[in-house]
Scaffold this motif. Sequence first.
Motif, PDB file in Angstrom:
ATOM      1  N   GLU A 157      30.203   9.543  47.429  1.00  0.00           N
ATOM      2  CA  GLU A 157      29.964   9.008  46.082  1.00  0.00           C
ATOM      3  C   GLU A 157      30.383   9.985  44.999  1.00  0.00           C
ATOM      4  OE1 GLU A 157      25.894   7.850  45.594  1.00  0.00           O
ATOM      5  OE2 GLU A 157      25.908   6.503  47.324  1.00  0.00           O
ATOM      6  N   ASP A 158      30.300  11.301  45.301  1.00  0.00           N
ATOM      7  CA  ASP A 158      30.471  12.282  44.224  1.00  0.00           C
ATOM      8  C   ASP A 158      31.221  13.553  44.632  1.00  0.00           C
ATOM      9  OD1 ASP A 158      28.634  13.573  45.823  1.00  0.00           O
ATOM     10  OD2 ASP A 158      26.985  13.456  44.387  1.00  0.00           O
ATOM     11  N   TYR A 159      31.785  13.580  45.844  1.00  0.00           N
ATOM     12  CA  TYR A 159      32.557  14.739  46.317  1.00  0.00           C
ATOM     13  C   TYR A 159      31.713  16.017  46.327  1.00  0.00           C
ATOM     14  CZ  TYR A 159      36.111  11.305  45.287  1.00  0.00           C
ATOM     15  OH  TYR A 159      36.830  10.128  45.240  1.00  0.00           O
ATOM     16  N   GLY A 160      30.410  15.820  46.366  1.00  0.00           N
ATOM     17  CA  GLY A 160      29.483  16.943  46.487  1.00  0.00           C
ATOM     18  C   GLY A 160      29.075  17.592  45.197  1.00  0.00           C
ATOM     19  N   ALA A 161      29.814  17.328  44.094  1.00  0.00           N
ATOM     20  CA  ALA A 161      29.511  18.069  42.866  1.00  0.00           C
ATOM     21  C   ALA A 161      29.834  17.331  41.571  1.00  0.00           C
ATOM     22  CB  ALA A 161      30.291  19.390  42.877  1.00  0.00           C
ATOM     23  N   ALA A 162      30.456  16.176  41.634  1.00  0.00           N
ATOM     24  CA  ALA A 162      30.911  15.501  40.410  1.00  0.00           C
ATOM     25  C   ALA A 162      29.803  14.664  39.777  1.00  0.00           C
ATOM     26  CB  ALA A 162      32.103  14.605  40.721  1.00  0.00           C
ATOM     27  N   PRO A 163      29.737  14.653  38.443  1.00  0.00           N
ATOM     28  CA  PRO A 163      28.816  13.725  37.780  1.00  0.00           C
ATOM     29  C   PRO A 163      29.320  12.294  37.958  1.00  0.00           C
ATOM     30  CG  PRO A 163      30.182  14.852  36.160  1.00  0.00           C
ATOM     31  CD  PRO A 163      30.478  15.486  37.476  1.00  0.00           C
ATOM     32  N   VAL A 164      28.458  11.411  38.450  1.00  0.00           N
ATOM     33  CA  VAL A 164      28.812  10.011  38.681  1.00  0.00           C
ATOM     34  C   VAL A 164      27.644   9.147  38.244  1.00  0.00           C
ATOM     35  CG1 VAL A 164      29.448   8.283  40.412  1.00  0.00           C
ATOM     36  CG2 VAL A 164      30.310  10.624  40.633  1.00  0.00           C
ATOM     37  N   GLU A 165      27.910   8.200  37.358  1.00  0.00           N
ATOM     38  CA  GLU A 165      26.818   7.373  36.853  1.00  0.00           C
ATOM     39  C   GLU A 165      26.290   6.430  37.940  1.00  0.00           C
ATOM     40  OE1 GLU A 165      27.855   4.735  33.702  1.00  0.00           O
ATOM     41  OE2 GLU A 165      29.882   4.385  34.448  1.00  0.00           O
ATOM     42  N   LYS A 166      25.045   5.987  37.760  1.00  0.00           N
ATOM     43  CA  LYS A 166      24.368   5.188  38.776  1.00  0.00           C
ATOM     44  C   LYS A 166      25.134   3.910  39.110  1.00  0.00           C
ATOM     45  CE  LYS A 166      19.737   6.857  37.528  1.00  0.00           C
ATOM     46  NZ  LYS A 166      18.408   6.479  36.949  1.00  0.00           N
ATOM     47  N   GLY A 167      25.686   3.268  38.088  1.00  0.00           N
ATOM     48  CA  GLY A 167      26.412   2.025  38.329  1.00  0.00           C
ATOM     49  C   GLY A 167      27.640   2.224  39.202  1.00  0.00           C
ATOM     50  N   VAL A 168      28.345   3.332  39.016  1.00  0.00           N
ATOM     51  CA  VAL A 168      29.521   3.617  39.837  1.00  0.00           C
ATOM     52  C   VAL A 168      29.105   3.960  41.267  1.00  0.00           C
ATOM     53  CG1 VAL A 168      31.437   5.234  40.173  1.00  0.00           C
ATOM     54  CG2 VAL A 168      30.996   4.288  37.906  1.00  0.00           C
ATOM     55  N   ARG A 169      28.007   4.682  41.418  1.00  0.00           N
ATOM     56  CA  ARG A 169      27.511   4.976  42.770  1.00  0.00           C
ATOM     57  C   ARG A 169      27.177   3.679  43.514  1.00  0.00           C
ATOM     58  NH1 ARG A 169      25.895  10.304  43.806  1.00  0.00           N
ATOM     59  NH2 ARG A 169      26.015  11.698  41.994  1.00  0.00           N
ATOM     60  N   ALA A 170      26.494   2.774  42.832  1.00  0.00           N
ATOM     61  CA  ALA A 170      26.135   1.502  43.461  1.00  0.00           C
ATOM     62  C   ALA A 170      27.385   0.687  43.793  1.00  0.00           C
ATOM     63  CB  ALA A 170      25.220   0.703  42.541  1.00  0.00           C
ATOM     64  N   THR A 171      28.354   0.709  42.885  1.00  0.00           N
ATOM     65  CA  THR A 171      29.607  -0.010  43.125  1.00  0.00           C
ATOM     66  C   THR A 171      30.320   0.550  44.348  1.00  0.00           C
ATOM     67  OG1 THR A 171      29.886  -0.522  40.767  1.00  0.00           O
ATOM     68  CG2 THR A 171      31.855  -0.625  42.159  1.00  0.00           C
ATOM     69  N   MET A 172      30.357   1.868  44.466  1.00  0.00           N
ATOM     70  CA  MET A 172      31.030   2.488  45.606  1.00  0.00           C
ATOM     71  C   MET A 172      30.371   2.063  46.911  1.00  0.00           C
ATOM     72  SD  MET A 172      33.531   4.382  46.567  1.00  0.00           S
ATOM     73  CE  MET A 172      33.958   4.802  48.257  1.00  0.00           C
ATOM     74  N   ARG A 173      29.066   2.032  46.939  1.00  0.00           N
ATOM     75  CA  ARG A 173      28.360   1.602  48.157  1.00  0.00           C
ATOM     76  C   ARG A 173      28.717   0.162  48.518  1.00  0.00           C
ATOM     77  NH1 ARG A 173      24.126   4.673  45.622  1.00  0.00           N
ATOM     78  NH2 ARG A 173      23.157   2.766  44.813  1.00  0.00           N
ATOM     79  N   GLU A 174      28.815  -0.682  47.498  1.00  0.00           N
ATOM     80  CA  GLU A 174      29.161  -2.091  47.737  1.00  0.00           C
ATOM     81  C   GLU A 174      30.587  -2.226  48.265  1.00  0.00           C
ATOM     82  OE1 GLU A 174      28.553  -3.839  43.939  1.00  0.00           O
ATOM     83  OE2 GLU A 174      26.363  -3.667  44.021  1.00  0.00           O
ATOM     84  N   LYS A 175      31.496  -1.433  47.727  1.00  0.00           N
ATOM     85  CA  LYS A 175      32.890  -1.498  48.172  1.00  0.00           C
ATOM     86  C   LYS A 175      33.008  -1.052  49.637  1.00  0.00           C
ATOM     87  CE  LYS A 175      34.262  -2.561  43.989  1.00  0.00           C
ATOM     88  NZ  LYS A 175      34.593  -3.955  43.627  1.00  0.00           N
ATOM     89  N   VAL A 176      32.314   0.010  49.988  1.00  0.00           N
ATOM     90  CA  VAL A 176      32.358   0.497  51.365  1.00  0.00           C
ATOM     91  C   VAL A 176      31.824  -0.562  52.324  1.00  0.00           C
ATOM     92  CG1 VAL A 176      31.404   2.192  52.975  1.00  0.00           C
ATOM     93  CG2 VAL A 176      32.260   2.932  50.751  1.00  0.00           C
ATOM     94  N   LYS A 177      30.752  -1.206  51.936  1.00  0.00           N
ATOM     95  CA  LYS A 177      30.173  -2.258  52.776  1.00  0.00           C
ATOM     96  C   LYS A 177      31.170  -3.391  53.006  1.00  0.00           C
ATOM     97  CE  LYS A 177      26.109  -5.282  53.099  1.00  0.00           C
ATOM     98  NZ  LYS A 177      24.843  -5.711  52.428  1.00  0.00           N
TER      99      LYS A 177
END
Length: 507
Positions: A268-288
């Motif tokens: 979701e964040d490459y271990g250190a990048a700032p990532v907003e909650k909506g983008v994190r949730a979107t990434m999880r949905e895309k992976v699924k």
Amino acid sequence: MANEELLALSAVEMRRRIGTKEISPVELLEASLQRIKRLNPAVNAVTAMCVDRARKEAKAAETAVRRGEELPLLHGLPTGIKDLEETKDLLTTYGSPLYRDFVPSWDNVMVGRVRAAGAVVVGKTNVPEFGAGSNSRNPVWGATGNPFNPMLNAGGSSGGSAAALATDMLPVCTGSDTGGSLRNPAAYCGIVGFRPSPGMVAVERRAMGWTPISVLGPMGRTVADTCLLFATQIGQHDSDPLSFPVDGAAFAEPWPVDLGSLRVAWTEDYGAAPVEKGVRATMREKVKAMKHLFRSVDKVDLDLGDVHRCFDVIRAVSFVARYREAYEKDKSQLGPNIRANYEIGANMSLADFAWAHGEQTNIFRKFQQLYRDYDLVIGPTVGFSPFPWKQLYIDEMDGKKLRNYYHWMATVYIITLASNPAVSLPCGLDHNKMPFGLQVIGRFRGDGEVLGAAHAMEQAFKGIPELARPVPNLKKLAKPVPALKSIVRHPPKLNAKAKPGLAPSAL
């Protein structure tokens, strides 16, 4: 064929039909010019143009087809050149008031190679000042708006190229990338941007020739289009000590890749990048939605070291190398991003630079270890959904201030430090119904493999609604958006004589 249908064709298909005489380069150019006239006022993607010369070149391209001559890869394709690249007899401003009247008497190496491949250069595409930042706005040309919502950011620094491609104004556009400038605008505009391995495309204007942070590369609406352009950009040149001999023709088409054989790591964040909650949730949905396509898909936790300070130092040193004279002469002529980068670098020591060089080496080695167990690494291209272009950059997340004006781009600059080739691939919409870019990262020097994998993913995504490439509603872009040019101080002189000067480095 109606203009709408013609311009909707991929660059690969346009080129094929030019070769079979189904369409004319003259017909294609005129369609592009009409589209630019109609839609550019809404997005402000294309800046200085050379219409008369383009028409002569299109006519010559048409004649070559009729004579049955051997046709190069980009023969007759209307093309946009990012306004950080020198173009002979065509205004090149770098988005800076210092160069608002600068008309080079030469094409740089990459531009010359694209022209030699048959491209018909129509004009330049918009950038931030000197390419510094991921919001393509400057005091010479104004701001580039996002094709999905012109009041939002199109990304940068190749934002003009991305917006021109997304609106079908041009089928082929060039870009460059230091901290994400090929990938960020591709993600925001729903097109493909590819950061190649350093040395694949010669960069003659890089002030520190032995530093691999800045690269030139291709953009396209599809991976195949991107490969077509990339093949013409590739090659060694004496101006770039990092460039090496490579056969560009080997990259003209995507390499075949079996997705079912690939082991994929995702983050979701490459271990250190700032990532907003909506983008994190979107990434999880895309992976699924895509995990069934691969042999395996595993979430990984990354610890690559002090990536932020490392990028700060390496980036700032390059700005000191390029802008010291201009800063000391009159820093008021430089924008805030340029000044900030220079001042950061000017306050650093040789010890800082030595540390950063060593730390980047450690980051590179740690990242390569992933490829012992995986074939690809994927994650969000950008950690934030497109924001208003009037907001110069993202300065906080969840109430916490970010480090500086480019910290919000850590998802891409971390990969810059690793030096691996990376594609930003359109992947449906995000939580705000704006384009979502998936960053697909290949193994070291695996340019052909990662482009091939991205192409296979692109084809598979077409059949999955939540992953398919989004396209803007062009009917909504029929009206000009005057605010986009509201920050322009004085219009450039399009008929100016050439001014001497060095080409600045880009983000």
